[in-house]
Design an enzyme around this catalytic site. Structure first.
Site, PDB file in Angstrom:
ATOM      1  N   LYS A  41       0.861  -1.190   0.000  1.00  0.00           N
ATOM      2  CA  LYS A  41       0.000   0.000   0.000  1.00  0.00           C
ATOM      3  C   LYS A  41       0.893   1.234   0.000  1.00  0.00           C
ATOM      4  CE  LYS A  41      -4.343   0.016   0.524  1.00  0.00           C
ATOM      5  NZ  LYS A  41      -5.176  -0.486  -0.596  1.00  0.00           N
TER       6      LYS A  41
ATOM      7  N   THR B 122      -3.351  -5.576  -0.064  1.00  0.00           N
ATOM      8  CA  THR B 122      -2.786  -4.268   0.283  1.00  0.00           C
ATOM      9  C   THR B 122      -3.663  -3.585   1.329  1.00  0.00           C
ATOM     10  OG1 THR B 122      -3.892  -3.033  -1.488  1.00  0.00           O
ATOM     11  CG2 THR B 122      -1.778  -4.075  -2.031  1.00  0.00           C
ATOM     12  N   ASP B 123      -4.932  -3.910   1.347  1.00  0.00           N
ATOM     13  CA  ASP B 123      -5.809  -3.350   2.379  1.00  0.00           C
ATOM     14  C   ASP B 123      -5.390  -3.858   3.764  1.00  0.00           C
ATOM     15  OD1 ASP B 123      -8.246  -1.683   2.833  1.00  0.00           O
ATOM     16  OD2 ASP B 123      -8.885  -3.532   3.835  1.00  0.00           O
TER      17      ASP B 123
ATOM     18  N   PHE C 128      31.962  31.085  -8.590  1.00  0.00           N
ATOM     19  CA  PHE C 128      32.004  30.039  -9.626  1.00  0.00           C
ATOM     20  C   PHE C 128      32.800  30.573 -10.810  1.00  0.00           C
ATOM     21  CE2 PHE C 128      30.166  27.375 -13.107  1.00  0.00           C
ATOM     22  CZ  PHE C 128      30.655  26.166 -12.632  1.00  0.00           C
TER      23      PHE C 128
ATOM     24  N   ARG D 214      28.270  35.390  -5.590  1.00  0.00           N
ATOM     25  CA  ARG D 214      26.929  35.125  -6.124  1.00  0.00           C
ATOM     26  C   ARG D 214      26.047  34.584  -5.002  1.00  0.00           C
ATOM     27  NH1 ARG D 214      27.228  29.212  -9.276  1.00  0.00           N
ATOM     28  NH2 ARG D 214      28.107  28.106  -7.495  1.00  0.00           N
TER      29      ARG D 214
ATOM     30  N   GLN E   9      29.316  21.761  -6.187  1.00  0.00           N
ATOM     31  CA  GLN E   9      29.934  20.441  -6.037  1.00  0.00           C
ATOM     32  C   GLN E   9      30.778  20.390  -4.756  1.00  0.00           C
ATOM     33  OE1 GLN E   9      29.487  22.071  -8.913  1.00  0.00           O
ATOM     34  NE2 GLN E   9      29.552  20.727 -10.697  1.00  0.00           N
TER      35      GLN E   9
ATOM     36  N   ASN F 192      20.632  23.444  -8.375  1.00  0.00           N
ATOM     37  CA  ASN F 192      21.236  24.775  -8.207  1.00  0.00           C
ATOM     38  C   ASN F 192      20.157  25.786  -8.554  1.00  0.00           C
ATOM     39  OD1 ASN F 192      22.936  26.918  -7.955  1.00  0.00           O
ATOM     40  ND2 ASN F 192      24.360  26.328  -9.582  1.00  0.00           N
TER      41      ASN F 192
ATOM     42  N   HIS G 146      19.160  28.867  -9.421  1.00  0.00           N
ATOM     43  CA  HIS G 146      19.917  30.036  -9.895  1.00  0.00           C
ATOM     44  C   HIS G 146      19.237  31.349  -9.512  1.00  0.00           C
ATOM     45  CE1 HIS G 146      22.327  27.239 -12.148  1.00  0.00           C
ATOM     46  NE2 HIS G 146      21.283  26.823 -12.848  1.00  0.00           N
TER      47      HIS G 146
HETATM   48  O1  LIG Z   1      28.230  25.528  -8.593  1.00  0.00           O
HETATM   49  C1  LIG Z   1      28.026  25.395  -9.813  1.00  0.00           C
HETATM   50  N1  LIG Z   1      28.366  24.223 -10.422  1.00  0.00           N
HETATM   51  C2  LIG Z   1      28.185  24.003 -11.744  1.00  0.00           C
HETATM   52  O2  LIG Z   1      28.513  22.908 -12.280  1.00  0.00           O
HETATM   53  C3  LIG Z   1      27.596  25.050 -12.491  1.00  0.00           C
HETATM   54  N2  LIG Z   1      27.271  25.180 -13.807  1.00  0.00           N
HETATM   55  C4  LIG Z   1      26.718  26.419 -13.958  1.00  0.00           C
HETATM   56  O3  LIG Z   1      26.294  26.866 -15.052  1.00  0.00           O
HETATM   57  N3  LIG Z   1      26.702  27.078 -12.770  1.00  0.00           N
HETATM   58  C5  LIG Z   1      27.252  26.248 -11.837  1.00  0.00           C
HETATM   59  N4  LIG Z   1      27.453  26.402 -10.507  1.00  0.00           N
END
Ligand SMILES: O=c1[nH]c(=O)c2[nH]c(=O)[nH]c2[nH]1
Length: 283
Positions: A12, A57-58, A153, A170, A213, A239, A241
């Site tokens: 369930k 499942t009940d 970055f 950023r 990363q 991410n 943005h």
């Molecule tokens: O921290 C980031 N990793 C990425 O791999 C990536 N690629 C991107 O366009 N911006 C970012 N920022």
């Protein structure tokens, strides 16, 4: 032509169970969304429509409610382990896949029985059994975090399709999903969850990020450092943005203050961090 039938499971999905502990005037709520899947000797239901081995499942749904009453609910992991123990003893069942989401509630100060939903994130737990083997994993989804500076970055390769500007300041925002697998049993699944969550948040905040990363790696290492029973952790982060808005047409500068928060597309960055010992065992 002969065909093989594999990966049979039935259960369930999304059994919503709210358990109220009324042991004192301060009630405690456990609010779970449980999914059960039983694995075993169920082939004849598929091949012949013979339901003699099927655990309806009940019935599985009712079992979730009944065991919540009989055993109580402490951590989601412990509750799933109770369910696993119940189904391990059932005929024809050779394994289980049991998952739970937990939503958290906090008591309001006015009295002991009024609550507000707290924490935007959802806690998750997974118990899988295969014969006598039991695997416990825990996790969270939708832990939304943002830092308004301390993120850069740059240094990425550029080709004729690259337009992204390099930046040394950023906004970094993401919604963390993580799953960690226990190699041993912690004293308390609740305390272990709190420790992983706190370690990941602290690593997110305190890592001066050169890439999402790098932040993910730092969060994974911090989580495994915080809870010795966690053998590995998988982290997945969109991410989210935040693009600086060009205010020049309006005669205004924009020194990192006004952003457009895009919801899609988003970068999707994932990694698993393993203890070296777990790596050796699994490899
Ligand atoms: O921290 C980031 N990793 C990425 O791999 C990536 N690629 C991107 O366009 N911006 C970012 N920022």
């Amino acid at each position: 032509m002969a065909y093989a039938l594999t990966d049979l499971q039935h259960g369930k999905a999304e059994v919503r169970v709210v358990k109220v502990d009324r042991g004192s005037d301060d009630h405690v709520l456990h609010d779970l969304n449980v999914t059960t899947q039983l694995r075993g000797d169920f082939a004849t239901a598929y091949t012949d429509g013979d339901n003699a081995h099927v655990h309806a499942t009940d019935t599985q749904k009712n079992t979730v409610y009944a065991l919540a009453r009989e055993h109580g609910v402490t951590s989601p992991e412990d509750f799933l382990l109770v369910l696993a123990g119940h189904w391990r003893a059932q005929p024809w069942v050779t394994g289980t896949w049991l998952s739970a989401e937990q939503y958290s509630w906090h008591r309001l100060p006015a009295n002991g029985h009024s609550f507000v939903r707290s924490g935007q994130e959802t806690r998750t737990a997974l118990v899988e059994t295969d014969g006598e083997q039991t695997m416990v994993s825990a996790g969270l989804t939708d832990l939304v975090v943002l830092k308004s500076t301390g993120s850069e970055f740059h240094g990425f390769p550029r080709d004729r399709y690259t337009t992204l500007a390099e930046t040394d300041d950023r906004v970094l925002a993401t919604s963390v999903s993580a799953t960690w697998r226990y190699a041993g049993e912690p004293d308390s699944y609740d305390a272990a969850y709190d420790a992983v969550r706190a370690a990941m948040l602290d690593a997110f905040a305190s890592t001066h990020s050169l890439a999402l990363q790098q932040t993910i790696h730092a969060m994974g290492v911090a989580a495994l450092d915080a809870v010795s029973e966690a053998g590995s952790i998988h982290i997945s982060c969109p991410n989210k943005h935040h693009f600086l808005v060009d205010l020049e047409p309006f005669g205004l500068d924009n020194p990192g203050e006004v952003f457009y928060a895009a919801d899609r597309p988003y970068g999707l960055i994932e990694a698993t961090v393993l203890r070296e010992t777990a790596l050796r065992e699994e490899g």
